[in-house]
Design an enzyme around this catalytic site. Structure first.
Site, PDB file in Angstrom:
ATOM      1  CB  THR A   1      -9.959   2.883  12.578  1.00  0.00           C
ATOM      2  OG1 THR A   1      -8.776   3.220  11.864  1.00  0.00           O
ATOM      3  CG2 THR A   1     -10.634   1.725  11.890  1.00  0.00           C
TER       4      THR A   1
ATOM      5  CG  ASP B   1      -4.710   4.555   1.856  1.00  0.00           C
ATOM      6  OD1 ASP B   1      -5.853   5.014   1.693  1.00  0.00           O
ATOM      7  OD2 ASP B   1      -4.184   4.392   2.973  1.00  0.00           O
TER       8      ASP B   1
ATOM      9  CE  LYS C   1      -2.259   1.654   3.820  1.00  0.00           C
ATOM     10  NZ  LYS C   1      -2.130   3.116   3.913  1.00  0.00           N
TER      11      LYS C   1
ATOM     12  CE  LYS D   1      -7.620   6.538   4.440  1.00  0.00           C
ATOM     13  NZ  LYS D   1      -6.178   6.238   4.359  1.00  0.00           N
TER      14      LYS D   1
ATOM     15  CG  ASP E   1     -12.610  18.231  -4.595  1.00  0.00           C
ATOM     16  OD1 ASP E   1     -13.602  18.985  -4.742  1.00  0.00           O
ATOM     17  OD2 ASP E   1     -11.445  18.646  -4.547  1.00  0.00           O
TER      18      ASP E   1
ATOM     19  NE  ARG F   1       2.185   2.071  13.279  1.00  0.00           N
ATOM     20  CZ  ARG F   1       1.347   2.837  13.969  1.00  0.00           C
ATOM     21  NH1 ARG F   1       1.823   3.715  14.825  1.00  0.00           N
ATOM     22  NH2 ARG F   1       0.045   2.748  13.784  1.00  0.00           N
TER      23      ARG F   1
HETATM   24  O1  C5P Z   1       1.153   0.676  11.236  1.00  0.00           O
HETATM   25  P1  C5P Z   1      -0.277   0.253  11.107  1.00  0.00           P
HETATM   26  O2  C5P Z   1      -0.464  -1.245  10.968  1.00  0.00           O
HETATM   27  O3  C5P Z   1      -1.165   0.855  12.176  1.00  0.00           O
HETATM   28  O4  C5P Z   1      -0.711   0.876   9.695  1.00  0.00           O
HETATM   29  C1  C5P Z   1      -2.028   0.845   9.237  1.00  0.00           C
HETATM   30  C2  C5P Z   1      -2.128   1.538   7.913  1.00  0.00           C
HETATM   31  O5  C5P Z   1      -3.495   1.597   7.544  1.00  0.00           O
HETATM   32  C3  C5P Z   1      -1.619   2.979   7.895  1.00  0.00           C
HETATM   33  O6  C5P Z   1      -1.068   3.214   6.598  1.00  0.00           O
HETATM   34  C4  C5P Z   1      -2.864   3.803   8.097  1.00  0.00           C
HETATM   35  O7  C5P Z   1      -2.784   5.068   7.500  1.00  0.00           O
HETATM   36  C5  C5P Z   1      -3.916   2.946   7.388  1.00  0.00           C
HETATM   37  N1  C5P Z   1      -5.291   3.132   7.847  1.00  0.00           N
HETATM   38  C6  C5P Z   1      -5.700   2.946   9.165  1.00  0.00           C
HETATM   39  N2  C5P Z   1      -7.010   3.118   9.515  1.00  0.00           N
HETATM   40  C7  C5P Z   1      -7.911   3.475   8.598  1.00  0.00           C
HETATM   41  C8  C5P Z   1      -7.518   3.662   7.264  1.00  0.00           C
HETATM   42  C9  C5P Z   1      -6.187   3.483   6.926  1.00  0.00           C
HETATM   43  O8  C5P Z   1      -4.885   2.592  10.020  1.00  0.00           O
HETATM   44  N3  C5P Z   1      -9.173   3.604   8.951  1.00  0.00           N
END
Ligand code: C5P
Length: 232
Positions: free
Chosen positions: A119, A59, A32, A61, A64, A210
């Site tokens: 989230t 991604d 992603k 998002k 507009d 992460r």
């Molecule tokens: O590091 P981590 O596993 O928390 O990364 C989650 C990824 O998913 C990040 O790139 C974050 O921007 C994305 N994301 C999220 N929650 C959302 C939409 C996207 O954590 N609702």
């Protein structure tokens, strides 16, 4: 039904991103690319990672007016990504326009997903700041239904809401879920989390950042995710 594990490449530049990807000498993970990397490096980073053989979820998002989103999606369609997204809050008209823009002349179209509610947004903030009186599950279900009505194949949502989305929109409607953590891992700033193994029940794709990118051995962490989520 679990389809794939997507690694969130949340890196600040191309050098760090490619150094990370160089570690994957076997299977090429689905990745992603988000706003940070895309805005830092531009469309070339998408072309370069694609040329290395990875599937790409872009991604960005989008949100507009319908005409602007349609034209932006037309530009993105030339990048040949596998998946991209927009905010369901932009209305059904915006989602329909986006789909039209993303569809190529031969009729093919990348998987276009709608973000339901981020989230990071709590029900309380949704009520107080966005003036949405419905509960979070009701809002997520309604936004998912709007996405389906606009002809989209699925949504990005919390793994805790994936089953609800399937209930509202049917088993074939795709759920792509971030907020994934190993049972023995660090939650970080994510609050509503689930393990890859539990996400199997209602998520089609999990997005993992992460727990893989910050792991001492990212390839081993990726393989563990695949084992737990895909049952490999
Ligand atoms: O590091 P981590 O596993 O928390 O990364 C989650 C990824 O998913 C990040 O790139 C974050 O921007 C994305 N994301 C999220 N929650 C959302 C939409 C996207 O954590 N609702």
């Amino acid at each position: 039904m679990p389809h794939d594990v997507i690694i969130a490449l949340d890196f600040e530049n191309k050098e760090k991103t490619l150094a990370f990807l160089d570690q994957f000498t076997g299977r090429k993970p689905y990745v992603k690319i988000g706003m940070e990397l895309y805005y830092a490096e531009g469309p070339d980073i998408v072309r370069e990672i694609k040329a290395r053989g990875h599937k790409i979820f872009l991604d960005l998002k989008l949100h507009d007016i319908p005409n602007t989103v349609k034209k932006a999606m037309r530009v993105l369609s030339r990048l040949d990504v596998d998946m991209t997204n927009l905010h369901a809050a932009g209305t059904i008209a915006m989602m329909e326009a986006a789909k039209e823009g993303l569809t190529k002349e031969d009729g093919s179209c990348a998987t276009l997903l709608a973000v339901t509610q981020l989230t990071s947004t709590s029900e309380e903030r949704m009520r107080q700041e966005l003036l949405i009186d419905a509960t979070m599950p009701e809002t997520v279900k309604a936004y998912a239904r709007n996405a389906k009505a606009a002809g989209l194949p699925g949504v990005v949502c919390s793994p805790l809401e994936a089953a609800l989305v399937k209930e509202a929109c049917g088993p074939d409607f795709l759920t792509v879920t971030p907020g994934i953590r190993f049972a023995d891992g660090d939650a970080g700033d994510q609050v509503r989390i689930m393990t890859p193994e539990k996400a199997r029940k209602a998520s089609d794709y999990i997005v993992v950042g992460r727990p893989i990118t910050a792991a001492p051995d990212p390839v081993a962490a990726y393989e563990r995710c695949c084992r737990e989520f895909l049952g490999e």
